[in-house]
Design an enzyme around this catalytic site. Structure first.
Site, PDB file in Angstrom:
ATOM      1  N   CYS A  60       0.821  -1.214   0.000  1.00 11.41           N
ATOM      2  CA  CYS A  60       0.000   0.000   0.000  1.00 11.41           C
ATOM      3  C   CYS A  60       0.856   1.266   0.000  1.00 11.41           C
ATOM      4  O   CYS A  60       1.525   1.538  -0.977  1.00 11.41           O
ATOM      5  CB  CYS A  60      -0.983  -0.044   1.173  1.00 11.41           C
ATOM      6  SG  CYS A  60      -2.338   1.163   1.044  1.00 11.41           S
ATOM      7  N   LEU A  61       0.858   2.064   1.065  1.00 16.08           N
ATOM      8  CA  LEU A  61       1.685   3.274   1.096  1.00 16.08           C
ATOM      9  C   LEU A  61       3.156   2.916   0.929  1.00 16.08           C
ATOM     10  O   LEU A  61       3.901   3.637   0.244  1.00 16.08           O
ATOM     11  CB  LEU A  61       1.465   4.031   2.410  1.00 16.08           C
ATOM     12  CG  LEU A  61       2.266   5.328   2.577  1.00 16.08           C
ATOM     13  CD1 LEU A  61       1.857   6.370   1.538  1.00 16.08           C
ATOM     14  CD2 LEU A  61       2.103   5.893   3.992  1.00 16.08           C
ATOM     15  N   GLN A  81       3.758   2.494  -2.701  1.00 15.65           N
ATOM     16  CA  GLN A  81       3.796   3.769  -3.407  1.00 15.65           C
ATOM     17  C   GLN A  81       5.118   4.501  -3.184  1.00 15.65           C
ATOM     18  O   GLN A  81       5.709   5.051  -4.126  1.00 15.65           O
ATOM     19  CB  GLN A  81       2.616   4.634  -2.966  1.00 15.65           C
ATOM     20  CG  GLN A  81       1.262   4.052  -3.336  1.00 15.65           C
ATOM     21  CD  GLN A  81       0.130   4.619  -2.495  1.00 15.65           C
ATOM     22  OE1 GLN A  81       0.331   5.537  -1.691  1.00 15.65           O
ATOM     23  NE2 GLN A  81      -1.063   4.080  -2.658  1.00 15.65           N
ATOM     24  N   GLY A  92      -6.172   5.848  -2.185  1.00 13.89           N
ATOM     25  CA  GLY A  92      -6.631   6.956  -3.013  1.00 13.89           C
ATOM     26  C   GLY A  92      -5.534   7.530  -3.875  1.00 13.89           C
ATOM     27  O   GLY A  92      -5.765   8.456  -4.656  1.00 13.89           O
ATOM     28  N   HIS A 116      -3.935  -5.407  -0.185  1.00 11.45           N
ATOM     29  CA  HIS A 116      -3.648  -5.880   1.169  1.00 11.45           C
ATOM     30  C   HIS A 116      -3.783  -7.401   1.225  1.00 11.45           C
ATOM     31  O   HIS A 116      -4.879  -7.921   1.464  1.00 11.45           O
ATOM     32  CB  HIS A 116      -4.616  -5.242   2.167  1.00 11.45           C
ATOM     33  CG  HIS A 116      -4.269  -3.830   2.513  1.00 11.45           C
ATOM     34  ND1 HIS A 116      -3.522  -3.504   3.622  1.00 11.45           N
ATOM     35  CD2 HIS A 116      -4.543  -2.671   1.889  1.00 11.45           C
ATOM     36  CE1 HIS A 116      -3.359  -2.195   3.675  1.00 11.45           C
ATOM     37  NE2 HIS A 116      -3.965  -1.661   2.631  1.00 11.45           N
ATOM     38  N   GLU A 130      -2.883  -9.446   3.493  1.00  3.06           N
ATOM     39  CA  GLU A 130      -3.218  -9.932   4.836  1.00  3.06           C
ATOM     40  C   GLU A 130      -4.704  -9.890   5.141  1.00  3.06           C
ATOM     41  O   GLU A 130      -5.183 -10.536   6.085  1.00  3.06           O
ATOM     42  CB  GLU A 130      -2.459  -9.111   5.891  1.00  3.06           C
ATOM     43  CG  GLU A 130      -3.093  -7.790   6.284  1.00  3.06           C
ATOM     44  CD  GLU A 130      -3.082  -6.729   5.177  1.00  3.06           C
ATOM     45  OE1 GLU A 130      -3.878  -5.777   5.276  1.00  3.06           O
ATOM     46  OE2 GLU A 130      -2.285  -6.846   4.234  1.00  3.06           O
TER      47      GLU A 130
END
Length: 412
Positions: free
Chosen positions: A297-298, A301, A341, A381, A383
């Site tokens: 995720c982040l 990125q 987002g 994700h 998990e």
């Protein structure tokens, strides 16, 4: 006695005939959009007001995990599934690492009122749970119409407010929604990261046993906490990893001094470019050391930024548990959980970076790997188990990468 064919007066007609009037329902909660649009409904959860970006989530289960995911900091969640709260809440499904903290969604919007919980695992009603966590709720809203608005116009900034008396300063709420700067350029990681380093050994939940403990670790992983979820840590521990969690501002030198076999870049909220001001140089130094690295995720990125790509703000984002993602090398399609987002612009990836996964909804990037380094990441994700285990192989891939690197170092 009237016959069965005679028409009986309705309760409303009886009241009207007696001179009584129905009391008009009064809105006790509002959603005020930045453009001045106002949605009225009934309030639940905490009283007060909060400002954030409104998104919609299409998941039909897992609302407690969603509401406690630190990646949702700065956002107000609209659930498209109408029956949220019907299995109550419990203390085992919270994703926030710090049980005393309240990072996660700033507000929740539902179509239907919360019913009494019906689950043997429930310990508390969702309404009481939201009150305790300080999360504001708005119900009785046409969530299909709000979702349609977001799909057409993008995720709006808004204020969610709950006042049991029904008295609101509408002008002030509109001004607050209009003046909030939004998530672009906003670093929210300081609000969700841990304050100090700690160890983690809890393993995944098993039926009729609960959570276990990691007793024989084969790898040492340093997880950088940008807003990490408990179940990510459990999956790492379940794969034989001793996990050391460090704050988001930890330097590369401090991380390397811990002698990790691998480094994990966690999920988190906000704009990756903003958090990347201090996180990306650390990630670059770790890559240069050829330490096996896995991001979600982040973390995915910011890894993209670290290797030369750019990130972009998405129109409506990806939030749900039914997102099909294709692994390009095998053609395998995984049903994944998404919550983001922002996204890596696939067209900006340099030649030494391989795009490994793409979304089958819109073709956006969902995974990368470095050609010359033991480094990879994914946007979804794994998990969260929506498939339910379609993407768990990614944690095994990480441990296999660490094992291969360890064997290579031992034979050098």
């Amino acid at each position: 006695m009237p016959s069965m064919h005679e028409t009986q007066p309705t309760q409303a007609e009886a009241r009207q005939g007696s001179g009584q009037a129905w009391p008009e329902p009064k809105a006790t909660a509002l959603l005020v959009l930045a453009d001045g649009t106002v949605l009225e409904g009934f309030g639940f959860g905490a009283s007060g007001q909060a400002v954030g970006e409104v998104c919609f989530n299409t998941a039909m289960t897992g609302y407690e995990e969603i509401l406690t995911d630190p990646s949702y900091a700065g956002q107000i969640i609209t659930f498209t599934f109408p029956h949220v709260g019907n299995v109550g809440t419990n203390e085992e499904d919270i994703e926030t690492v710090n049980m005393a903290a309240t990072p996660g969604a700033r507000g929740v919007i539902l179509h239907t009122g919360i019913t009494a919980p019906s689950s043997y695992r429930a310990t508390r009603h969702l309404d009481a749970w939201l009150k305790a966590r300080g999360v504001i709720g708005l119900g009785g809203v046409d969530t299909r119409a709000l979702t349609s608005l977001i799909r057409v116009s993008g995720m709006p900034n808004a204020v969610i407010a709950h006042e049991p008396s029904g008295r609101f300063d509408l002008d002030a709420l509109k001004r607050q929604a209009r003046e909030w700067p939004g998530l672009v350029g906003m670093d929210l990681v300081p609000t969700v990261t841990c304050a100090q380093r700690f160890g983690w050994d809890e393993t995944p939940w098993q039926w009729d046993k609960g959570y276990g403990r990691q007793e024989r670790a084969g790898f040492h992983v340093v997880a950088i906490d940008y807003g990490i979820k408990r179940n990510i840590l459990r999956q790492l521990a379940g794969q034989g990893c001793k996990v050391t969690v460090v704050p988001a501002t930890t330097s590369a030198a401090e991380i390397i001094a811990l002698a990790p076999d691998g480094v994990f870049l966690s999920n988190g909220p906000g704009d990756p470019a903003a958090t990347g001001e201090y996180a990306v140089p650390v990630i670059r130094d770790i890559i240069e050391q050829a330490i096996p690295t896995f991001g979600i995720c982040l973390g995915h990125q910011m890894l993209g930024i670290a290797v030369g790509a750019r990130t972009v703000k998405m129109h409506q984002g990806h939030h749900g548990a039914n997102h099909p993602v294709k692994e390009i090398a095998t053609g395998k399609v995984e049903i994944t959980s998404m919550n983001h987002g922002f996204a890596i612009d696939g067209a900006s990836l340099p030649d030494n970076v391989v795009e490994t996964h793409v979304s089958l909804f819109d073709g956006s990037n969902c995974g990368i790997a470095l050609a010359q380094r033991p480094v990879f990441s994914v946007q979804n994700h794994p998990e969260a188990s929506p498939g339910p285990r379609d993407s768990h192989y990614l944690f095994r891939r990480f441990t296999e990468m660490m094992l291969k690197t360890m064997h290579k170092a031992a034979s050098a």
